[in-house]
Scaffold this active site. Sequence first.
Site, mmCIF file in Angstrom:
data_model
loop_
_atom_site.group_PDB
_atom_site.id
_atom_site.type_symbol
_atom_site.label_atom_id
_atom_site.label_comp_id
_atom_site.label_asym_id
_atom_site.label_seq_id
_atom_site.Cartn_x
_atom_site.Cartn_y
_atom_site.Cartn_z
ATOM 1 N N ASP A 110 51.382 74.166 120.094
ATOM 2 C CA ASP A 110 50.474 75.087 120.776
ATOM 3 C C ASP A 110 50.504 74.825 122.279
ATOM 4 O O ASP A 110 50.555 73.675 122.719
ATOM 5 C CB ASP A 110 49.038 74.910 120.262
ATOM 6 C CG ASP A 110 48.886 75.329 118.806
ATOM 7 O OD1 ASP A 110 49.753 76.076 118.316
ATOM 8 O OD2 ASP A 110 47.907 74.909 118.175
ATOM 9 N N TYR B 174 46.991 83.514 120.196
ATOM 10 C CA TYR B 174 46.477 82.148 120.146
ATOM 11 C C TYR B 174 44.976 82.145 120.453
ATOM 12 O O TYR B 174 44.544 82.667 121.485
ATOM 13 C CB TYR B 174 47.226 81.289 121.164
ATOM 14 C CG TYR B 174 46.937 79.818 121.069
ATOM 15 C CD1 TYR B 174 47.177 79.127 119.882
ATOM 16 C CD2 TYR B 174 46.437 79.116 122.153
ATOM 17 C CE1 TYR B 174 46.915 77.770 119.787
ATOM 18 C CE2 TYR B 174 46.170 77.757 122.071
ATOM 19 C CZ TYR B 174 46.415 77.092 120.873
ATOM 20 O OH TYR B 174 46.148 75.744 120.786
ATOM 21 N N GLU C 134 53.999 72.654 115.619
ATOM 22 C CA GLU C 134 52.775 71.868 115.435
ATOM 23 C C GLU C 134 52.218 71.974 114.018
ATOM 24 O O GLU C 134 51.502 71.096 113.567
ATOM 25 C CB GLU C 134 51.704 72.316 116.440
ATOM 26 C CG GLU C 134 50.463 71.449 116.453
ATOM 27 C CD GLU C 134 49.555 71.744 117.629
ATOM 28 O OE1 GLU C 134 48.337 71.570 117.479
ATOM 29 O OE2 GLU C 134 50.045 72.142 118.701
ATOM 30 N N ASP D 163 48.647 74.363 124.799
ATOM 31 C CA ASP D 163 47.408 73.937 125.423
ATOM 32 C C ASP D 163 47.515 72.438 125.698
ATOM 33 O O ASP D 163 48.573 71.825 125.495
ATOM 34 C CB ASP D 163 46.197 74.254 124.540
ATOM 35 C CG ASP D 163 46.287 73.619 123.157
ATOM 36 O OD1 ASP D 163 47.173 72.764 122.920
ATOM 37 O OD2 ASP D 163 45.461 73.970 122.289
#
Length: 616
Positions: free
Chosen positions: A115, A329, A8, A117
């Site tokens: 990431d 994170y 990312e 999420d």
Amino acid sequence: MKVLCVAEKPSIAKEVTSVLSGGRSTRRDSRSKYNANFDFKFTFPGHGLCDVTMTSVTGHITSMDFPAEYAWGRVPPGRLLDAPVKIQPDKSKLAIHQNIANEARSANYLMIWTDCDREGEAIGYEILEAAKKGNTRLSLSSVWRPHFSHLEKNHILSAARNPQNLNMKTVEAVHCRQEVDLRVGASFTRLLTDILRRSKLVDEIVSYGTCQFPTLGFVVDRYKRVKNFVPEKFWYISTSVEKSNQTVSFSWAKTHFFDRLFVVMLYEECMKSTHGTIKGVTRKPTSNFKPFPLTTVSLQKDCATYFKMSAKEALDAAEKLYQSGWISYPRTETDMFPPEMDLRSIIQTHTQDSRWGHYATSLMTVDGKYGIPRKGRNNDKSHPPIHPVKYVNLETITNDKQRKVYEYVVRRFLACCSTDAKGFQTVAELQWGNETFRASGLEVTEKNYLDVYTYRTWSSTEQLPPFVAGERVNLKSAEVKEGKTSPPNHMTETELIALMDANGIGTDATIAEHIHKIEQRSYITKKKTGKSHIILPTELGMGLIEAFSSISFANNISLSKPFLRKRLESLLKEIEEGRATKEFSLRETISLYKNAFALTAEEQSVLVNEFKKFQT
């Protein structure tokens, strides 16, 4: 076999490459200045030694928009709630798109290192779509999705060797949120701007956001409560006793009343007694509980309180520390450590530090110092609580905010692995007439976690003299006193973050951005008062919220309250869990905003008149 890996961020690509390649990779420039390509070899279970190319994106690489015929001024704003939308490559990131397509041409698999999420999952899907432009053989079945929460070597190796699938339910939730934000934001922004420009009240664009306006609403509501506050007098009975050359003040168990005559009557009844009696004395163990494992919201709130950082500054600093491989994170709702996590090994790495190393050593060596961390109620099942991953000497962290955040994360982690602070609370109860009064004293016997978590204080108070149950005491003073209620304090960023979190406005990862946006748009301003910063609405922000509040929307529909956004966040979770579809959630949400839009357009004169009241 060829595997294309895409991270990312460039910094993540570099760190993961270093781990997977063992430091043996070659670098190639790409068409994008900041997104290099790294070539190396890595052995994947079941596939043997593979040729690997690692590259990166910089966040989302596509954008959602309306076709050109729906540009501002070409259609009525309300049409945007039904207009077609398109997802296309972000014009500023075409070079990244092309690089992914080029590198994917010979790839057998695509490994997504975004990431872990909601947004990272959606970015992963965007990467797949870009890769398919160069290799039509790639599909969802060709995607490997490593799940990782920090950049420690063994953790990254395990993630690479045990990839999962791209979660399309999460991708659909993001697309639903993006479409709601686009449709509602664009339609109301155009409507508001057109109305206020025609009335010659503003020149600039007045931007509406489904999260920003409820956030602004919290600030306005607090400001009005402070401004409109009218103090009210109250009365209470105050007493004190002297013993062993010590004067002890006792507080009235009934606290206070707003009726002076009633308090005076009680006081006069007490005055019939010339002395008081100690009804009882209790001494009980008490504890000051160590903190829960660290979540994103707690990080933002504490950094605002302890360091006067904005939520965005705190999250930006934490993100940099994560990208450097120093902390886990920083976007997580989880406030419990997984049982398999080796907490003691993390503690061990910090025994070398000159500031907290002695305390870390005591957790490893002194019986009773180490304590199992508390368990909160939240587990997003994606990331553990924020914690240090590698030991770093603070002197080597040159950025002041990052240095403060790193030290805070370490101290918070060590505090979580400690025992609670302990002490004794002594309470003496005084009977005078028919009224009861109490005095208390605290004796702290073990500071424990407070020795390392220096952001909190808990200290002993002056100890009570040796009162004995049943003893008669003479009152040194006894009188009726007057007080008055105090106004609420103006909003602080810590309180605003807590309100947003409690009301489902945004997510742990986006709260900071919403606050930052309404500040950028001049809807709020931050003002320093003493040692703290308060948040105040500007005339523009005040006018907008009051204008919307003047419109009589139906129950549970408000453009300045959290109801609609909270409902959307709930639907997004249902999409992720498979209990709702994107189509249903979108249809239900847009239907509510359509009703609000129609009423706003119908009552625009009311909106304008209310807005005028707050403009100088």
